[in-house]
Write an enzyme that holds these catalytic residues in place. Sequence first.
Site, short mmCIF file in Angstrom:
data_model
loop_
_atom_site.label_atom_id
_atom_site.label_comp_id
_atom_site.label_asym_id
_atom_site.label_seq_id
_atom_site.Cartn_x
_atom_site.Cartn_y
_atom_site.Cartn_z
N ASN A 204 1.07 0.40 5.84
CA ASN A 204 1.60 -0.35 4.70
C ASN A 204 2.40 -1.51 5.27
O ASN A 204 3.26 -1.31 6.12
CB ASN A 204 2.52 0.54 3.87
CG ASN A 204 3.29 -0.25 2.82
OD1 ASN A 204 2.78 -1.22 2.27
ND2 ASN A 204 4.51 0.15 2.55
N GLY A 205 2.10 -2.72 4.80
CA GLY A 205 2.85 -3.88 5.27
C GLY A 205 1.92 -4.94 5.80
O GLY A 205 0.75 -5.02 5.39
N LYS B 296 2.87 -2.39 -7.87
CA LYS B 296 4.21 -2.20 -8.45
C LYS B 296 5.26 -3.00 -7.70
O LYS B 296 6.19 -3.53 -8.29
CB LYS B 296 4.54 -0.72 -8.41
CG LYS B 296 5.89 -0.38 -8.96
CD LYS B 296 5.78 0.11 -10.38
CE LYS B 296 7.11 0.20 -11.08
NZ LYS B 296 7.18 -0.65 -12.26
N TRP C 287 -3.55 -1.94 -1.41
CA TRP C 287 -3.53 -3.19 -2.16
C TRP C 287 -3.92 -4.26 -1.16
O TRP C 287 -3.18 -4.56 -0.23
CB TRP C 287 -2.13 -3.46 -2.73
CG TRP C 287 -2.10 -4.62 -3.67
CD1 TRP C 287 -2.75 -4.72 -4.86
CD2 TRP C 287 -1.40 -5.85 -3.49
NE1 TRP C 287 -2.49 -5.95 -5.44
CE2 TRP C 287 -1.66 -6.65 -4.63
CE3 TRP C 287 -0.56 -6.36 -2.49
CZ2 TRP C 287 -1.12 -7.93 -4.78
CZ3 TRP C 287 -0.03 -7.62 -2.65
CH2 TRP C 287 -0.31 -8.40 -3.78
N HIS D 254 6.72 -31.17 -28.30
CA HIS D 254 6.62 -32.19 -27.26
C HIS D 254 5.37 -31.99 -26.39
O HIS D 254 5.38 -32.36 -25.22
CB HIS D 254 7.90 -32.19 -26.41
CG HIS D 254 9.12 -32.48 -27.21
ND1 HIS D 254 9.34 -33.71 -27.80
CD2 HIS D 254 10.16 -31.71 -27.59
CE1 HIS D 254 10.48 -33.68 -28.48
NE2 HIS D 254 10.99 -32.46 -28.38
N GLU E 57 9.70 -12.29 -20.96
CA GLU E 57 9.32 -10.94 -20.57
C GLU E 57 8.23 -10.41 -21.49
O GLU E 57 7.28 -9.76 -21.04
CB GLU E 57 10.55 -10.03 -20.57
CG GLU E 57 10.30 -8.57 -20.23
CD GLU E 57 9.60 -8.34 -18.90
OE1 GLU E 57 9.46 -9.27 -18.09
OE2 GLU E 57 9.15 -7.20 -18.68
N LYS F 139 4.62 -9.22 -20.07
CA LYS F 139 4.14 -7.85 -20.30
C LYS F 139 2.71 -7.89 -20.85
O LYS F 139 1.84 -7.14 -20.41
CB LYS F 139 5.08 -7.18 -21.28
CG LYS F 139 5.48 -5.78 -21.14
CD LYS F 139 6.19 -5.31 -19.92
CE LYS F 139 6.25 -6.15 -18.72
NZ LYS F 139 6.85 -5.80 -17.55
N CYS G 126 0.86 -1.19 0.00
CA CYS G 126 0.00 0.00 0.00
C CYS G 126 0.89 1.23 0.00
O CYS G 126 2.10 1.14 0.16
CB CYS G 126 -0.86 0.02 1.26
SG CYS G 126 -1.81 -1.50 1.47
N ARG H 156 1.21 1.71 -6.03
CA ARG H 156 1.42 0.75 -4.95
C ARG H 156 0.17 -0.04 -4.60
O ARG H 156 0.19 -0.96 -3.78
CB ARG H 156 1.92 1.47 -3.70
CG ARG H 156 3.20 2.24 -3.92
CD ARG H 156 3.58 3.02 -2.70
NE ARG H 156 4.05 2.15 -1.63
CZ ARG H 156 5.30 1.77 -1.49
NH1 ARG H 156 6.22 2.14 -2.34
NH2 ARG H 156 5.65 1.00 -0.48
N GLU I 140 0.14 -9.06 -18.16
CA GLU I 140 -0.06 -8.07 -17.09
C GLU I 140 -1.06 -7.00 -17.47
O GLU I 140 -1.91 -6.64 -16.67
CB GLU I 140 1.26 -7.35 -16.77
CG GLU I 140 2.23 -8.10 -15.92
CD GLU I 140 3.48 -7.27 -15.65
OE1 GLU I 140 3.82 -7.08 -14.48
OE2 GLU I 140 4.12 -6.82 -16.62
C1 G6P Z 1 5.59 -7.00 -8.81
C2 G6P Z 1 5.44 -6.13 -10.05
C3 G6P Z 1 6.36 -6.62 -11.16
C4 G6P Z 1 7.79 -6.69 -10.65
C5 G6P Z 1 7.90 -7.59 -9.42
C6 G6P Z 1 9.28 -7.51 -8.78
O1 G6P Z 1 5.02 -8.22 -9.04
O2 G6P Z 1 4.11 -6.10 -10.50
O3 G6P Z 1 6.30 -5.73 -12.26
O4 G6P Z 1 8.62 -7.19 -11.67
O5 G6P Z 1 6.96 -7.15 -8.43
O6 G6P Z 1 9.48 -6.21 -8.30
P1 G6P Z 1 10.88 -5.61 -7.95
O7 G6P Z 1 10.61 -4.27 -7.38
O8 G6P Z 1 11.53 -6.54 -6.95
O9 G6P Z 1 11.68 -5.55 -9.21
#
Ligand code: G6P
Length: 606
Positions: free
Chosen positions: A99-100, A601, A75, A502, A479, A483, A2, A27, A486
């Site tokens: 937060n936490g 994030k 969140w 396979h 990746e 992307k 959060c 966040r 997501e």
């Molecule tokens: C979350 C984000 C991802 C990110 C991952 C790791 O799941 O949605 O986009 O790659 O965390 O985050 P970091 O800050 O450790 O790179």
Amino acid sequence: MCGIVGYVGHRNCADVLVDALTKLEYRGYDSAGIAVFEKEEIKVCKSKGRLANLTQKMETEGKPNGVAGIGHTRWATHGEPSDLNSHPHSGDRVTIVHNGIIENYKRLKEFLISEGKEFKSETDTEVAAQLLDFYYRGDPVEAIVQTMHELEGSFALGIVFADFPDIVFAVRCESPLIVGVGENESFIASDVPAIIQYTKDYYLLEHDEIAVLTPYGTKIYDTHYNKLEKELKTADWDVDAIGKQGYAHFMLKEIHEQPEAIRKTIAPRITDGLPDLAECNITLDYLRSLDRIFIVACGTAMHAGIVGKYVMEKIARVPVIVDIASEFRYRDPILSEKDLVIIISQSGETADSKAAMELAQQRGAKTLAIVNAMGSSIARGADMLIYTHAGPEIAVASTKAYMVQIAVMYLFSFQLALAKGKISEDECRTLVKQLEETPDKIAEILEHKESTQQIAASLVAADSLLYIGRGLDYALSMEGSLKLKEISYIHSESYAAGELKHGTISLITEQMPVIAIATQQDLFDKTVSNIKEVKARGACVTLVCTEKHSVEEGVADFRFNLPEFYDLLMPMLAVVPLQLIAYYTSVLRGNDVDKPRNLAKSVTVE
Ligand code: G6P
């Protein structure tokens, strides 16, 4: 995770809090709320959903009017997103934002209920509020200290006590928190962007520190009530870095910032044409001694590690094991003092990555953090540190942070290969020079990005798709696939092209588009054979390769041509169209590109 904020000063507090929260919505955005002192009374306003819902609610129901208060963007972890579970949460005389995660909240809740406290929400946060209230006997810091001794987990709190209308209290246990220092005003925030338009000066609260904020300054204490002298830090970027600057979304802006981010990240680590990581505490002697490397991370950062593995093994001939942090920390990994564990993290606060780093250290391994956020927990905890200089990344889907993570993977690999005697100084200089050419090449790609919109239009109605590649292209395809998932919400998988037959090829129909990445000269023909296999089964194929590669008519329905470049560095170029395809697909589907559903994030809880 959060975002929390707090303000005390001379401005309209509700406006400052809402403004600061807009910068922290990355966040979490399951709910938002604020608590502001209106004269002597704490007025709480909160609402499920985005911050916009809260502002709308305040427009109809009235905005609290005062100069001190706290705010939150959520969140959800404990309890579904709802008005009731939204922060702030209150006891009789205390209101908090959090937060936490409070791990022992169940036991504490039972205790507080037995003491006659009543609970309104399902959150762990309300337990902290009630506990503060339970210990409060007139001295807020005393109550905070006692509460901190009881709470287990990682948390940052913003707190207001009804008896102290012009003071905001804050505490940090693991979860990040800063205190902004303005002229006759003070702030708290989970991250610098929240306050940058008001002040660039801030204190970074450390674990187990308590802050008492008034308009005229902040006092910081440890948990024994000793006053601490802290170093005042100054953010080295300004308000422009956190605006969209004319782009429709932060993600698009951040994709375009990639050339500059690479330059800023690699330039300070190159001396006389060779990689120079001495400032990061990494010596050639140390690299020479390494037999094995682990790379541990989550999400996009873990994908950067996979590219790193391919490059390190290829040119430095050192075995590299890449692990997902949440697996690594529980799989009892075999580690010794001779191992290096590299932790990659944009935020430097991801709970699993941090725990993985701590585990590696307990087992005697050395740790190297590759982190974007200055002063973050992982950055401070690691034995060696390389900062990436992507600047603030606001879009939840990571683009420029990934780019600089792989740029560092290359630089590190070159240094390692040199230390191991696998390449000469001249060869190393050549590789570094090639890496320095990537920003211009990426800028070139960004000037010719139109065809990614057509490709996106071909994917927009798909339910599921496949990304395929071999070698470095396979590493990159992971990746590309993440992307797309997501932000477009289309299911996708990345698959090693040679492994398709396979099993997975049974999924291929006309309804299953395939994105094939084929940038590696030595594997090109093999990947084309795999493309023909899926094409023969009806798939609509997009091929990402270089201009020079020729393929027969009909092999691909769409093609994105990358400029000629060096095979080893192709992931840095090829990721750009993959990012853009994901971006435009999300736009076409009408999604909230920068704030995809259910995501945050950085995930500071397990
Ligand atoms: C979350 C984000 C991802 C990110 C991952 C790791 O799941 O949605 O986009 O790659 O965390 O985050 P970091 O800050 O450790 O790179």
